[in-house]
Structure formats: structure tokens, C-alpha cells
Write an enzyme that holds these catalytic residues in place. Structure first.
Site, PDB file in Angstrom:
ATOM      1  N   HIS A  81      57.992 113.689 -37.757  1.00 48.90           N
ATOM      2  CA  HIS A  81      57.923 114.104 -39.167  1.00 48.90           C
ATOM      3  C   HIS A  81      56.572 114.809 -39.349  1.00 48.90           C
ATOM      4  CE1 HIS A  81      58.646 113.099 -43.611  1.00 48.90           C
ATOM      5  NE2 HIS A  81      57.362 113.411 -43.610  1.00 48.90           N
ATOM      6  N   HIS A  93      53.995 117.519 -41.086  1.00 52.79           N
ATOM      7  CA  HIS A  93      53.602 118.413 -42.189  1.00 52.79           C
ATOM      8  C   HIS A  93      52.832 119.590 -41.592  1.00 52.79           C
ATOM      9  CE1 HIS A  93      54.782 116.110 -45.838  1.00 52.79           C
ATOM     10  NE2 HIS A  93      54.898 115.153 -44.937  1.00 52.79           N
ATOM     11  N   ASN A 138      56.564 119.809 -45.392  1.00 54.98           N
ATOM     12  CA  ASN A 138      57.065 119.488 -44.053  1.00 54.98           C
ATOM     13  C   ASN A 138      57.315 120.775 -43.295  1.00 54.98           C
ATOM     14  OD1 ASN A 138      58.328 117.323 -46.061  1.00 54.98           O
ATOM     15  ND2 ASN A 138      58.011 116.390 -44.067  1.00 54.98           N
ATOM     16  N   CYS A 190      52.329 115.502 -50.098  1.00 57.32           N
ATOM     17  CA  CYS A 190      52.337 114.072 -50.424  1.00 57.32           C
ATOM     18  C   CYS A 190      51.385 113.830 -51.583  1.00 57.32           C
ATOM     19  CB  CYS A 190      51.911 113.255 -49.199  1.00 57.32           C
ATOM     20  SG  CYS A 190      51.830 111.496 -49.570  1.00 57.32           S
ATOM     21  N   ARG A 203      63.702 114.947 -51.263  1.00 56.04           N
ATOM     22  CA  ARG A 203      62.798 113.823 -51.557  1.00 56.04           C
ATOM     23  C   ARG A 203      61.344 114.204 -51.274  1.00 56.04           C
ATOM     24  NH1 ARG A 203      58.770 111.018 -49.295  1.00 56.04           N
ATOM     25  NH2 ARG A 203      59.838 111.067 -47.295  1.00 56.04           N
ATOM     26  N   ASP A 204      60.984 114.327 -50.005  1.00 51.05           N
ATOM     27  CA  ASP A 204      59.586 114.629 -49.667  1.00 51.05           C
ATOM     28  C   ASP A 204      59.209 116.006 -50.205  1.00 51.05           C
ATOM     29  OD1 ASP A 204      57.149 114.137 -48.532  1.00 51.05           O
ATOM     30  OD2 ASP A 204      57.824 114.145 -46.456  1.00 51.05           O
TER      31      ASP A 204
HETATM   32  C1  LIG Z   1      55.183 100.867 -54.166  1.00 52.87           C
HETATM   33  C2  LIG Z   1      55.105 100.732 -55.670  1.00 52.87           C
HETATM   34  C3  LIG Z   1      56.522 100.654 -56.234  1.00 52.87           C
HETATM   35  C4  LIG Z   1      54.365  99.454 -56.027  1.00 52.87           C
HETATM   36  O1  LIG Z   1      54.167  99.416 -57.427  1.00 52.87           O
HETATM   37  P1  LIG Z   1      52.821  98.845 -58.106  1.00 52.87           P
HETATM   38  O2  LIG Z   1      52.563  99.529 -59.386  1.00 52.87           O
HETATM   39  O3  LIG Z   1      51.730  98.943 -57.127  1.00 52.87           O
HETATM   40  O4  LIG Z   1      53.016  97.323 -58.305  1.00 52.87           O
HETATM   41  P2  LIG Z   1      54.042  96.320 -58.912  1.00 52.87           P
HETATM   42  O5  LIG Z   1      54.988  95.933 -57.817  1.00 52.87           O
HETATM   43  O6  LIG Z   1      53.159  95.258 -59.479  1.00 52.87           O
HETATM   44  O7  LIG Z   1      54.846  96.995 -60.107  1.00 52.87           O
HETATM   45  C5  LIG Z   1      54.207  97.535 -61.235  1.00 52.87           C
HETATM   46  C6  LIG Z   1      55.173  98.350 -62.058  1.00 52.87           C
HETATM   47  O8  LIG Z   1      55.934  99.221 -61.222  1.00 52.87           O
HETATM   48  C7  LIG Z   1      57.332  98.943 -61.353  1.00 52.87           C
HETATM   49  N1  LIG Z   1      57.983  99.086 -60.057  1.00 52.87           N
HETATM   50  C8  LIG Z   1      57.722  98.398 -58.933  1.00 52.87           C
HETATM   51  N2  LIG Z   1      58.529  98.810 -57.968  1.00 52.87           N
HETATM   52  C9  LIG Z   1      59.326  99.767 -58.483  1.00 52.87           C
HETATM   53  C10 LIG Z   1      60.365 100.562 -57.950  1.00 52.87           C
HETATM   54  N3  LIG Z   1      60.741 100.467 -56.677  1.00 52.87           N
HETATM   55  N4  LIG Z   1      60.966 101.455 -58.759  1.00 52.87           N
HETATM   56  C11 LIG Z   1      60.592 101.576 -60.029  1.00 52.87           C
HETATM   57  N5  LIG Z   1      59.606 100.852 -60.603  1.00 52.87           N
HETATM   58  C12 LIG Z   1      58.981  99.959 -59.816  1.00 52.87           C
HETATM   59  C13 LIG Z   1      57.387  97.529 -61.872  1.00 52.87           C
HETATM   60  O9  LIG Z   1      58.590  97.293 -62.572  1.00 52.87           O
HETATM   61  C14 LIG Z   1      56.196  97.468 -62.778  1.00 52.87           C
HETATM   62  O10 LIG Z   1      56.530  98.151 -63.993  1.00 52.87           O
HETATM   63  P3  LIG Z   1      55.809  97.818 -65.389  1.00 52.87           P
HETATM   64  O11 LIG Z   1      56.045  96.342 -65.597  1.00 52.87           O
HETATM   65  O12 LIG Z   1      54.336  98.163 -65.206  1.00 52.87           O
HETATM   66  O13 LIG Z   1      56.496  98.710 -66.375  1.00 52.87           O
HETATM   67  C15 LIG Z   1      54.366 101.911 -56.275  1.00 52.87           C
HETATM   68  O14 LIG Z   1      53.044 101.907 -55.816  1.00 52.87           O
HETATM   69  C16 LIG Z   1      55.001 103.241 -55.937  1.00 52.87           C
HETATM   70  O15 LIG Z   1      56.126 103.530 -56.324  1.00 52.87           O
HETATM   71  N6  LIG Z   1      54.237 104.112 -55.250  1.00 52.87           N
HETATM   72  C17 LIG Z   1      54.715 105.449 -54.888  1.00 52.87           C
HETATM   73  C18 LIG Z   1      54.927 105.491 -53.408  1.00 52.87           C
HETATM   74  C19 LIG Z   1      55.547 106.835 -53.038  1.00 52.87           C
HETATM   75  O16 LIG Z   1      56.627 107.183 -53.479  1.00 52.87           O
HETATM   76  N7  LIG Z   1      54.838 107.605 -52.190  1.00 52.87           N
HETATM   77  C20 LIG Z   1      55.361 108.849 -51.680  1.00 52.87           C
HETATM   78  C21 LIG Z   1      56.446 108.593 -50.680  1.00 52.87           C
HETATM   79  S1  LIG Z   1      55.841 108.105 -49.083  1.00 52.87           S
HETATM   80  C22 LIG Z   1      55.590 109.596 -48.295  1.00 52.87           C
HETATM   81  O17 LIG Z   1      55.746 110.634 -48.886  1.00 52.87           O
HETATM   82  C23 LIG Z   1      55.247 109.604 -46.834  1.00 52.87           C
HETATM   83  C24 LIG Z   1      56.438 109.911 -45.940  1.00 52.87           C
HETATM   84  C25 LIG Z   1      57.479 108.801 -46.004  1.00 52.87           C
HETATM   85  O18 LIG Z   1      57.109 111.098 -46.350  1.00 52.87           O
HETATM   86  C26 LIG Z   1      55.972 110.072 -44.476  1.00 52.87           C
HETATM   87  C27 LIG Z   1      54.718 110.916 -44.319  1.00 52.87           C
HETATM   88  O19 LIG Z   1      54.757 112.127 -44.507  1.00 52.87           O
HETATM   89  O20 LIG Z   1      53.680 110.311 -44.042  1.00 52.87           O
END
Ligand SMILES: CC(C)(COP(=O)([O-])OP(=O)([O-])OC[C@H]1O[C@@H](n2cnc3c(N)ncnc32)[C@H](O)[C@@H]1OP(=O)([O-])[O-])[C@@H](O)C(=O)NCCC(=O)NCCSC(=O)C[C@@](C)(O)CC(=O)[O-]
Length: 303
Positions: A207, A209, A249, A240, A15-16
Site C-alpha cells: 500500500h 503513497h 495512493n 491521510c 475510502r483512502d
Molecule cells: C478511532 C476513533 C474512532 C476513536 O475515537 P476517539 O474519539 O478517540 O474515542 P472514543 O472511543 O472515546 O469515542 C469518542 C467519540 O467518538 C465516537 N466514536 C467512536 N468510535 C466511533 C466509530 N467507529 N464511528 C463513529 N463514531 C465513533 C463515540 O461515539 C464518541 O462520540 P461522542 O460521545 O463524543 O459523541 C477515532 O479516533 C477515529 O475515528 N479516528 C479516525 C481514524 C481514521 O479514519 N484515520 C484514517 C484512516 S487510516 C489510514 O488512512 C491509513 C491506511 C489504512 O490507509 C494505511 C496507510 O496509508 O497507512
């Protein structure tokens, strides 16, 4: 200082590790990576993320990846779910454990999930409530615990408040993410001590990086503080999408080498892990960033 006698590793490579890859990686390769990691002895493997494919295209095949896993009864395969939509999709795919994520930085929260910190915690709460109703375990993540790519310094108190909120809403464990890898051992200890005032150390995971080369030192500092769960990524894969320049990581192989050197059990075969690191690195067309994998390869070539 007594170190824990046993550590649980949460492998986040599928995933990450892969979420930020620009090249197309087939569903088959992702699933094979998960199977190889399970064969190497990893007992918790974060398999994929049910996030918006518009923002993280690499995870667009989350349902296909999850459905193709041949699960081992001894392994759990959590998936990332940012909101109810992601949670519902994860349930439809058959997930048994989910992870929610928030941040200790307002700006990072808005970049990563397009909402404020408090809105993000509300989304996490909504997932946690739905998960509780379905008897699904929930893990929580806090990003930017030792620095933010947009805001710089983050106070330990800010981290502790978010960690406490996630724990109080039912997360069985809270993983503290040094998203940009700027943390150092003393800062890590101070942050952990602040969080541990509200969340028991046994419920915390590290966690780290490796962007600034400090990840393994921060793992050791966390072990000294009493943390016994670490997230890591085979071959040091990762980065990220919302932290420009962030490297992967801490490599799982490097953590296993450290643990073996400390006499700490983790039930992972270093040899199988190194073979997996070499395999996925070949598939991605790059060198593994793990120092241990490179050193063991050099030793094999000499022998
Ligand atoms: C959070 C959202 C979903 C908000 O999504 P959004 O675009 O801000 O807002 P929304 O809720 O208004 O939805 C808009 C569109 O997104 C779709 N949608 C809404 N939710 C989903 C979903 N779950 N799966 C699939 N589609 C989704 C929804 O259906 C809609 O589709 P449209 O009508 O435009 O075709 C979006 O901003 C997003 O996916 N962001 C990506 C976040 C991400 O994956 N970041 C990386 C992971 S976190 C990380 O790596 C850190 C970590 C954990 O490892 C720890 C560290 O190292 O710090």
C-alpha cells in the site's frame, strides 16, 4: 527473478482516496465511483469507513454509501472499522468484509486513533473476534511501514511485529502502508523480507503513497519480492488526514499499465479505468495525478 503471473488489486479510492477531501462530495458521487470501478473490473473495492465523523467528516455518510451500493456478486466491498462501534455500524449496514488498522509508530497511532499501539491492537482483536463469530473476513493494515511523519525512521522489526499480531489474530491479509511515501525500493525489499519471516508473502499486500514519487518503483520492488496484492487509488486520489502533506495512493491506472507491461494478469480494463479517473477528477475539479491517464488523454487528443 520470477514475477507473479497474476495480481489482485484492492481499489481504495472511495475510502483512502476521498477521506481527506475538504470539499463536500455527495453520497451519489461516492456510490457512482464505486459502481464505475466495479464496471472497470476491480474485484475488491474498499467502499467507505465507519470511523468517527468528528475526526473524518468525509466518511460521515458511510452507512448511506454502503446501503446504496448495488453489489455485483463477483466484487467484495470491504469497509474500514477502527473499533467495535465501527464494526457494529458496518454490520448494521450489511458489510460482508471489514478492515482493521494499526501502526508501527507509537506517535502515529496516538494521532490517528487516540491510543497506543498495543491498545490499538486490542481494538483490532476485539473487531477480529466479533467478525469471526459472524463469519466476516477481516483484513489488517499497518501504517508507517517505511517512515513516520512524527518519528522518522521505523525499523522493519517494528513493522513485522505489528503485521504478525494482525495475522495471528485472524486477518486473512495484512496490507503494509507506506503512509508518507518516503520508502524506496531497497528499503521496501528489506521491510518485506523482515515481515515475511513471520507472515507468509502470499498474505501480504503493498500500500504505497506517492508523496515522494516512489510508489510505482516500490510496487515493482514488491513484485520482485513475491507480493501479488496491491492497494491503489483511481486517479491517484488521496492523502491521510494524520500525515501532513501526504499525497494519494499509487494510481490504479499506473499499476495496471505496469502490470500489463510485465505480462501480469489483473482483469482490469485500462480504458474503463482511465474514463473513471477522468470522470472523478472532473467531479473534484482537478487533474488526475496518474501519469498514465494524462498520457493516454494526450494520445487520444493527438489521434
Ligand atoms: C478511532 C476513533 C474512532 C476513536 O475515537 P476517539 O474519539 O478517540 O474515542 P472514543 O472511543 O472515546 O469515542 C469518542 C467519540 O467518538 C465516537 N466514536 C467512536 N468510535 C466511533 C466509530 N467507529 N464511528 C463513529 N463514531 C465513533 C463515540 O461515539 C464518541 O462520540 P461522542 O460521545 O463524543 O459523541 C477515532 O479516533 C477515529 O475515528 N479516528 C479516525 C481514524 C481514521 O479514519 N484515520 C484514517 C484512516 S487510516 C489510514 O488512512 C491509513 C491506511 C489504512 O490507509 C494505511 C496507510 O496509508 O497507512
Amino acid at each position: 527473478m520470477t514475477l507473479p503471473s497474476k495480481v489482485r488489486l484492492v481499489e481504495v479510492g472511495p475510502r483512502d482516496g476521498l477521506q481527506n477531501e475538504k470539499q463536500v462530495i455527495s453520497t451519489e458521487i461516492k456510490v457512482e465511483l464505486i459502481h464505475r470501478l466495479a464496471s472497470a473490473g476491480l474485484r475488491t473495492i474498499e467502499a467507505t469507513a465507519f470511523v468517527s465523523p468528528k475526526w473524518v467528516p468525509q466518511m460521515a455518510d458511510a452507512a448511506a454509501v454502503f446501503s446504496a451500493i448495488q453489489p455485483l456478486p463477483t466484487v467484495t466491498y470491504p469497509v474500514l472499522t477502527p473499533n467495535r462501534q465501527g464494526f457494529d455500524a458496518a454490520m448494521a449496514a450489511g458489510a460482508k468484509e471489514v478492515s482493521v488498522f494499526s501502526a508501527a509508530s507509537e506517535t502515529f497511532s496516538r494521532k490517528n486513533t487516540h491510543c497506543s499501539m498495543s491498545e490499538s491492537l486490542e481494538r483490532c482483536r476485539s473487531v477480529a473476534e466479533a467478525a469471526k463469530a459472524e463469519h466476516i473476513k477481516v483484513r489488517g493494515y499497518v501504517s508507517c511501514v517505511l517512515g513516520c511523519p512524527y518519528e522518522g525512521e521505523i525499523t522493519p522489526l517494528a513493522v513485522a511485529e505489528v503485521a504478525r499480531a494482525l495475522f495471528d489474530m485472524g486477518c486473512y491479509e495484512v496490507s503494509l502502508g507506506d503512509t508518507i511515501g518516503t520508502g524506496t525500493p531497497e528499503k521496501t525489499k528489506a521491510m518485506l523480507e523482515a515481515v515475511a519471516r513471520w507472515v507468509p508473502l502470499k498474505k501480504l499486500a503493498g500500500h504505497f503513497h506517492d508523496t515522494w514519487g516512489m510508489a510505482i518503483a516500490n510496487v515493482y520492488a514488491s513484485l520482485q519480492t513475491g507480493v501479488s496484492v496491491f492497494d491503489s487509488s483511481v486517479a491517484g486520489l488521496g492523502g491521510c488526514p494524520y500525515a501532513p502533506g501526504a499525497l494519494g495512493n499509487v494510481a490504479t491506472e499506473d499499476v495496471v499499465w505496469l502490470l500489463q507491461g510485465c505480462g501480469i494478469e489483473c482483469d482490469v480494463s485500462l480504458e474503463a479505468l482511465v474514463n473513471t479517473a477522468e470522470w472523478i477528477s472532473r467531479e473534484l475539479g482537478r487533474e488526475p495525478s496518474s501519469r498514465v491517464t494524462r498520457a493516454l488523454r494526450a494520445r487520444r487528443n493527438v489521434a
